[in-house]
Design an enzyme around this catalytic site. Sequence first.
Site, mmCIF file in Angstrom:
data_model
loop_
_atom_site.group_PDB
_atom_site.id
_atom_site.type_symbol
_atom_site.label_atom_id
_atom_site.label_comp_id
_atom_site.label_asym_id
_atom_site.label_seq_id
_atom_site.Cartn_x
_atom_site.Cartn_y
_atom_site.Cartn_z
ATOM 1 C CD GLU A 42 -2.718 1.430 2.373
ATOM 2 O OE1 GLU A 42 -3.473 2.259 2.816
ATOM 3 O OE2 GLU A 42 -2.642 0.198 3.361
ATOM 4 C CE LYS A 130 -8.629 2.372 2.711
ATOM 5 N NZ LYS A 130 -7.665 2.730 3.984
ATOM 6 C CB CYS A 164 -5.809 -0.830 4.065
ATOM 7 S SG CYS A 164 -5.125 -0.604 5.741
#
Length: 306
Positions: A42, A130, A164
């Site tokens: 990430e 995201k 995540c």
Amino acid sequence: MTKIHIVQDTPPLLDLEAGIAMAEQAIHAAARDGANLIVFPETWLGGYPAWVFGMAGWDSADARSWFGKLVEASLVLDSHEAQRLCTAAREVGITVVMGINERARASSAILFNSLVTIGPDGSIRNLHRKLLPTHTERIVWAPGDAAGLVTVPTPAGRIGGLVCWEHWHPLARQALHAADEEIHIAVWPDMPAAHQLACRSYAFEGRCFVVSAATYLPVDRIPEPLREAFIIGLGGQDGLQGGSGVIGPNGEYCIGPVFSGETVVATVDLADTIRFKHDLDVVGHYDRRDVFTLTVNRRREIGGGR
């Protein structure tokens, strides 16, 4: 068979040029080892801004200064720097998946926590942003969209990915399961037990391989002015310790988690993603489409990217 490299080299924080150069070296090294797929954690490019959790006060001059540095170190997808990554992938014929701080346009301060997939021909196959930054991350990154909530066919397998805590969005998971994902890329800044649990559960649920990539960043590699805020953001951890690994469709680790700075290497048989659906297929015989309906708005909401 698909051979996978997960990069756990410490990323150069807030230094786009150094990050691109290190990535080029890693891509060429993976190809020399016969890898079909290389994965970076990430926001590996630019670095994970854990400092924001420790600089969340209103009207903070320090936070504004570091945010400005992060914007400057973030990747614009139609830039020369992005083209260098594409060229490296094409030169050696490898699929690259990288977590990046993405700048929507060179003239903007809009940042996304993004996952970019580059094919072995050097083309950008997918860009996933995201969907919802977590907690104080929203000071740094804009919310993404579902334009990249897809899987893409590559010589390494059919690839999708989440960033995540998106792994606790049940509908995002189902959208990728329904796209016949063979290799799921799960990128994280760190790998505590909860993140391992999410990866193993995803692999078991989707009957796919999960490539779980986490950053290795010792505290002494963090710029001194950022260390205190960075450690606060990590909940008191003394830096990031990696923890990358590959999990099979049965939910068990093929390799890892590896808590060090070494590259994680695994070879997998994609046929297992079919075999394990014999008893559980959440978009097949274990699906109830007559009861549940899922629709996804895949329109790109903010300009830039693909």
